[in-house]
Scaffold this motif. Structure first.
Motif, PDB file in Angstrom:
ATOM      1  N   VAL A   3     -31.492  32.388  30.411  1.00  0.00           N
ATOM      2  CA  VAL A   3     -30.843  33.837  30.289  1.00  0.00           C
ATOM      3  C   VAL A   3     -31.262  33.916  29.161  1.00  0.00           C
ATOM      4  O   VAL A   3     -30.224  33.955  27.548  1.00  0.00           O
ATOM      5  CB  VAL A   3     -29.590  33.925  30.838  1.00  0.00           C
ATOM      6  CG1 VAL A   3     -29.051  35.339  30.768  1.00  0.00           C
ATOM      7  CG2 VAL A   3     -29.084  33.426  32.540  1.00  0.00           C
ATOM      8  N   VAL A   4     -31.865  34.721  28.433  1.00  0.00           N
ATOM      9  CA  VAL A   4     -31.987  35.074  27.153  1.00  0.00           C
ATOM     10  C   VAL A   4     -31.183  36.674  27.228  1.00  0.00           C
ATOM     11  O   VAL A   4     -30.847  37.134  27.653  1.00  0.00           O
ATOM     12  CB  VAL A   4     -33.383  36.031  27.024  1.00  0.00           C
ATOM     13  CG1 VAL A   4     -33.635  36.521  25.473  1.00  0.00           C
ATOM     14  CG2 VAL A   4     -34.496  34.395  26.942  1.00  0.00           C
ATOM     15  N   ARG A   5     -29.804  36.094  25.965  1.00  0.00           N
ATOM     16  CA  ARG A   5     -29.275  37.589  25.543  1.00  0.00           C
ATOM     17  C   ARG A   5     -29.374  37.746  23.891  1.00  0.00           C
ATOM     18  O   ARG A   5     -29.175  38.039  23.155  1.00  0.00           O
ATOM     19  CB  ARG A   5     -27.527  36.445  25.445  1.00  0.00           C
ATOM     20  CG  ARG A   5     -27.372  35.409  26.574  1.00  0.00           C
ATOM     21  CD  ARG A   5     -26.754  36.817  27.420  1.00  0.00           C
ATOM     22  NE  ARG A   5     -25.358  37.516  26.475  1.00  0.00           N
ATOM     23  CZ  ARG A   5     -24.311  37.414  26.325  1.00  0.00           C
ATOM     24  NH1 ARG A   5     -23.873  36.343  26.256  1.00  0.00           N
ATOM     25  NH2 ARG A   5     -23.214  37.596  25.596  1.00  0.00           N
ATOM     26  N   GLU A   6     -30.475  39.110  24.620  1.00  0.00           N
ATOM     27  CA  GLU A   6     -30.880  39.845  22.961  1.00  0.00           C
ATOM     28  C   GLU A   6     -29.974  40.805  22.365  1.00  0.00           C
ATOM     29  O   GLU A   6     -29.758  41.860  21.143  1.00  0.00           O
ATOM     30  CB  GLU A   6     -31.478  40.844  23.690  1.00  0.00           C
ATOM     31  CG  GLU A   6     -32.919  39.832  23.590  1.00  0.00           C
ATOM     32  CD  GLU A   6     -34.543  40.600  23.801  1.00  0.00           C
ATOM     33  OE1 GLU A   6     -34.223  42.115  24.030  1.00  0.00           O
ATOM     34  OE2 GLU A   6     -35.260  40.291  24.820  1.00  0.00           O
ATOM     35  N   ASP A   7     -28.267  40.483  23.192  1.00  0.00           N
ATOM     36  CA  ASP A   7     -26.970  41.332  22.908  1.00  0.00           C
ATOM     37  C   ASP A   7     -26.701  40.773  21.821  1.00  0.00           C
ATOM     38  O   ASP A   7     -25.732  41.238  21.018  1.00  0.00           O
ATOM     39  CB  ASP A   7     -26.319  41.776  23.564  1.00  0.00           C
ATOM     40  CG  ASP A   7     -26.214  40.936  24.395  1.00  0.00           C
ATOM     41  OD1 ASP A   7     -26.958  40.186  24.844  1.00  0.00           O
ATOM     42  OD2 ASP A   7     -24.591  40.764  24.622  1.00  0.00           O
ATOM     43  N   VAL A   8     -27.068  39.232  21.159  1.00  0.00           N
ATOM     44  CA  VAL A   8     -25.376  38.565  20.286  1.00  0.00           C
ATOM     45  C   VAL A   8     -27.332  37.833  19.809  1.00  0.00           C
ATOM     46  O   VAL A   8     -28.483  37.362  20.226  1.00  0.00           O
ATOM     47  CB  VAL A   8     -25.460  37.682  21.123  1.00  0.00           C
ATOM     48  CG1 VAL A   8     -24.956  36.615  20.251  1.00  0.00           C
ATOM     49  CG2 VAL A   8     -24.805  37.699  21.993  1.00  0.00           C
ATOM     50  N   GLU A   9     -27.164  38.441  18.157  1.00  0.00           N
ATOM     51  CA  GLU A   9     -28.179  38.352  17.848  1.00  0.00           C
ATOM     52  C   GLU A   9     -27.418  36.694  16.612  1.00  0.00           C
ATOM     53  O   GLU A   9     -26.254  36.236  16.347  1.00  0.00           O
ATOM     54  CB  GLU A   9     -28.437  39.357  16.445  1.00  0.00           C
ATOM     55  CG  GLU A   9     -30.047  38.960  15.184  1.00  0.00           C
ATOM     56  CD  GLU A   9     -29.262  38.488  14.105  1.00  0.00           C
ATOM     57  OE1 GLU A   9     -30.464  37.761  13.713  1.00  0.00           O
ATOM     58  OE2 GLU A   9     -28.440  38.368  13.732  1.00  0.00           O
ATOM     59  N   ALA A  10     -28.500  35.739  16.400  1.00  0.00           N
ATOM     60  CA  ALA A  10     -28.539  34.462  15.892  1.00  0.00           C
ATOM     61  C   ALA A  10     -27.606  34.467  14.391  1.00  0.00           C
ATOM     62  O   ALA A  10     -26.710  34.339  14.565  1.00  0.00           O
ATOM     63  CB  ALA A  10     -29.840  33.867  15.945  1.00  0.00           C
ATOM     64  N   ARG A  11     -28.025  35.226  13.625  1.00  0.00           N
ATOM     65  CA  ARG A  11     -27.324  35.336  12.040  1.00  0.00           C
ATOM     66  C   ARG A  11     -25.897  35.982  12.645  1.00  0.00           C
ATOM     67  O   ARG A  11     -24.942  35.345  11.516  1.00  0.00           O
ATOM     68  CB  ARG A  11     -28.264  36.201  11.394  1.00  0.00           C
ATOM     69  CG  ARG A  11     -28.011  36.308  10.232  1.00  0.00           C
ATOM     70  CD  ARG A  11     -29.066  37.461   8.682  1.00  0.00           C
ATOM     71  NE  ARG A  11     -30.637  36.886   9.092  1.00  0.00           N
ATOM     72  CZ  ARG A  11     -31.163  37.735   9.482  1.00  0.00           C
ATOM     73  NH1 ARG A  11     -30.641  38.678  10.300  1.00  0.00           N
ATOM     74  NH2 ARG A  11     -32.486  37.026   9.740  1.00  0.00           N
ATOM     75  N   ALA A  12     -25.459  36.991  13.074  1.00  0.00           N
ATOM     76  CA  ALA A  12     -24.699  38.260  13.485  1.00  0.00           C
ATOM     77  C   ALA A  12     -23.633  36.995  14.117  1.00  0.00           C
ATOM     78  O   ALA A  12     -22.618  37.036  14.002  1.00  0.00           O
ATOM     79  CB  ALA A  12     -24.859  39.092  13.942  1.00  0.00           C
ATOM     80  N   ALA A  13     -24.211  36.296  15.132  1.00  0.00           N
ATOM     81  CA  ALA A  13     -22.900  34.867  15.529  1.00  0.00           C
ATOM     82  C   ALA A  13     -22.780  33.851  14.314  1.00  0.00           C
ATOM     83  O   ALA A  13     -21.785  33.591  14.542  1.00  0.00           O
ATOM     84  CB  ALA A  13     -24.135  34.255  16.595  1.00  0.00           C
ATOM     85  N   PHE A  14     -23.585  33.962  13.671  1.00  0.00           N
ATOM     86  CA  PHE A  14     -23.167  32.428  12.439  1.00  0.00           C
ATOM     87  C   PHE A  14     -22.011  33.343  11.529  1.00  0.00           C
ATOM     88  O   PHE A  14     -21.106  32.354  11.566  1.00  0.00           O
ATOM     89  CB  PHE A  14     -24.329  32.078  11.932  1.00  0.00           C
ATOM     90  CG  PHE A  14     -24.311  31.252  10.734  1.00  0.00           C
ATOM     91  CD1 PHE A  14     -23.311  29.831  11.037  1.00  0.00           C
ATOM     92  CD2 PHE A  14     -24.263  31.402   9.332  1.00  0.00           C
ATOM     93  CE1 PHE A  14     -22.852  28.872  10.400  1.00  0.00           C
ATOM     94  CE2 PHE A  14     -24.144  30.711   8.415  1.00  0.00           C
ATOM     95  CZ  PHE A  14     -23.253  29.297   8.631  1.00  0.00           C
TER      96      PHE A  14
END
Length: 148
Positions: free
Chosen positions: A120-131
């Motif tokens: 399940v791809v979650r394009e609403d959550v960006e990797a850099r922002a999550a970190f």
């Protein structure tokens, strides 16, 4: 990724992280150098044996070494932070980046056998922002833990 997606573990391919972040003040420039890709996250539902296969594929000598959270991975076996081996048939939720979820760095060998609902791809959550969000919220003592 693990915190943002609420998964058991998280992993990325070696090429996803481009810079070691030193203790101390972090600038946006360093964050962008460390995470140069604007990509969403994904949740993989993997049995223990599939997770091991994915770790092995992502850790081939020519590609570097998969980076993991919630696991201790030595290149041969994976154990939970509590030291328990993965259960081969148990279904684990694993956070990763879009690149791995789409089969990058050889992950396709493992992921192509999965039913579509298990990626399940979650394009609403960006990797850099999550970190960055995790860095802002995590207690300082957790930042230095080798197996958060």
């Amino acid at each position: 990724m693990r915190a943002a997606l609420g998964t058991d573990f998280a992993l990325v391919n070696a090429g996803s992280l481009r810079l070691d972040l030193r203790a101390g003040e972090l600038t946006y420039g360093q964050l962008y150098e460390a995470f140069p890709f604007d990509e969403g996250l994904a949740v993989l539902s993997l049995r223990g044996e599939e997770l091991l296969a994915l770790l092995r594929v992502l850790s081939r000598e020519t590609r570097g070494f998969a980076q993991v959270v919630g696991l201790r991975w030595d290149g041969r076996e994976a154990r939970t932070c509590a030291g328990e081996p993965l259960q081969p048939d148990r279904l684990y939720r694993v956070g990763t980046n879009e690149f791995v979820a789409s089969g990058g760095d050889g992950a396709r060998r493992v992921l192509r056998t999965l039913d579509p609902g298990r990626v399940v791809v979650r394009e609403d959550v960006e990797a850099r922002a999550a970190f960055l969000d995790w860095l802002r919220k995590a207690p300082p003592e957790r930042l230095a833990e080798p197996c958060p």
